[in-house]
Design an enzyme around this catalytic site. Structure first.
Site, short mmCIF file in Angstrom:
data_model
loop_
_atom_site.label_atom_id
_atom_site.label_comp_id
_atom_site.label_asym_id
_atom_site.label_seq_id
_atom_site.Cartn_x
_atom_site.Cartn_y
_atom_site.Cartn_z
N LYS A 1 -12.33 -2.80 -4.40
CA LYS A 1 -13.39 -1.77 -4.23
C LYS A 1 -12.49 -0.47 -5.20
CE LYS A 1 -13.72 -2.48 0.79
NZ LYS A 1 -14.14 -2.62 1.60
N LYS B 1 -6.78 -8.92 -7.36
CA LYS B 1 -7.78 -9.32 -6.65
C LYS B 1 -8.77 -8.46 -6.77
CE LYS B 1 -8.50 -9.26 -1.61
NZ LYS B 1 -9.03 -8.86 -0.17
N LYS C 1 1.18 -1.03 0.46
CA LYS C 1 -0.37 -0.31 -0.02
C LYS C 1 0.91 1.35 -0.01
CE LYS C 1 -4.54 -1.58 2.09
NZ LYS C 1 -5.07 -1.02 3.15
#
Ligand code: TRP
Length: 342
Positions: free
Chosen positions: A199, A196, A113
């Protein structure tokens, strides 16, 4: 009594990956009736990256609505949002003093991240797994249903709990056991079978949102990436009944669609392979769309209905927070006693 805790971040559209990989399992665990279940909308985790306040409010309500629409029952489970129960933050501080910097430095999700931006991301993002440990341990939870990607965070929570017990020579925190469910724990993007379903993916066509219309679902599945071979058969399975790793590697999109179908139809991957072996992908895609429309569209409608009655959702969150506080307060009192606070 066993305690189950899990959390979902209120950040962006929830999609079938969240439903099949997490929320559907929460409902099953609740209905098993064997444990006290805490299902938490983790808003404190959400602000580890900046959130627009108006949007955050909306997302918290939506996540709670998804819980309820999916069948999490406030009479059986404790549904609440994290920021309402101050004990999470308080315990996170205490656990910060137990957790070692070296342990956090190993967290792969932080590395992914933060990327090259390591010096500029929030301390909260770095610290995120300690708050997660506090969520779980505030209730002395021993089972945590999560997706595969959260396994490392749970191992850290377990290490923190063990070190606390060791440092204070107590046997206070139980061992944390991850519950990672089969089939669709890893639902991948419809555009790229190696990443993956997320969202935050910029392409809405990479995912099926829980509130997508039937038309949109058909369209997204039609456009989902496949490969130019026909669908494989059971020779794709290893001796344990899992897809062989070389096939996962060479045909990730095919495997993803087969997994999604199996999870939706609630059947083993073997049966899916038997049904579609040698066929063209459009047959599998038609079946996926049909079953998605059957399962997801009614769920989406329920979510929308729920959101019509904000007071109902707020009452449930308040009530859940009240119950959660009761449990956490008792544990925190004992923890402070152990540490030597007066
Ligand atoms: N980190 C989890 C995720 O992104 C969410 C989460 C926060 C959680 N606290 C938790 C999951 C405690 C399980 C237990 O999916």
């Amino acid at each position: 009594m066993d305690k189950i805790f899990s959390g979902v971040q209120p950040t962006g559209n929830l999609h079938i990956g969240n439903y099949l990989g997490a929320i559907k399992n929460f409902v099953e665990l609740q209905n098993n009736g064997k444990a006290r279940c805490f299902y938490c909308v983790v808003d404190l985790h959400a602000i580890t990256v900046w959130q627009d306040p108006i949007n955050l409010k909306k997302e918290i309500m939506e996540t709670a609505a998804v819980f309820l629409a999916a069948g999490i029952d406030p009479k059986k489970s404790i549904i609440f949002n994290q920021s309402k129960v101050l004990f999470h933050s308080e315990l996170a501080w205490i656990l910060n003093c137990i957790c070692r910097i070296g342990w956090l430095n190993r967290m792969t999700q932080f590395k992914e991240k933060a990327g090259k931006n390591r010096e500029k991301v929030s301390v909260g993002l770095y610290n995120y797994p300690v708050l997660m440990a506090a969520d779980i341990l505030a209730y002395k939870s021993n089972y945590v249903p999560v997706g595969e990607d959260q396994k490392q965070h749970l191992e850290l929570a377990r290490d923190i709990a063990q070190k606390f017990n060791y440092d204070y020579s107590v046997n206070f925190f139980p061992e944390i056991k991850p519950l990672i469910f089969g089939k669709a724990t890893r639902v991948m993007s419809l555009r790229n079978g190696n990443s993956k379903m997320s969202k935050s993916d910029i392409s809405d066509y990479s995912r099926i949102n829980l509130t997508d219309s039937a038309d949109l679902i058909y369209n997204k599945i039609k456009k989902a990436k496949t490969d130019s071979n026909e669908i494989m058969g059971i020779e794709a399975l290893d001796e344990n009944g899992n897809i062989k790793s070389e096939i996962l590697y060479s045909r990730p999109e095919a495997v993803n669609l087969l997994n999604i179908y199996s999870a939706l139809a609630d059947i083993e991957i073997k049966e899916t392979l038997q049904n579609f072996q040698g066929k063209e992908f459009r047959y599998l895609k038609d079946s996926i769309s049909e079953i998605l429309v059957e399962v997801i569209v009614p769920l989406g409608n329920k979510i929308k209905d729920m959101l019509e009655d904000k007071t109902y959702i707020l009452d449930i969150l308040n009530d859940g927070a009240e119950k959660a506080r009761g449990d956490a307060e008792k544990n925190l009192k004992e923890i402070k006693e152990i540490i030597g606070f007066i």
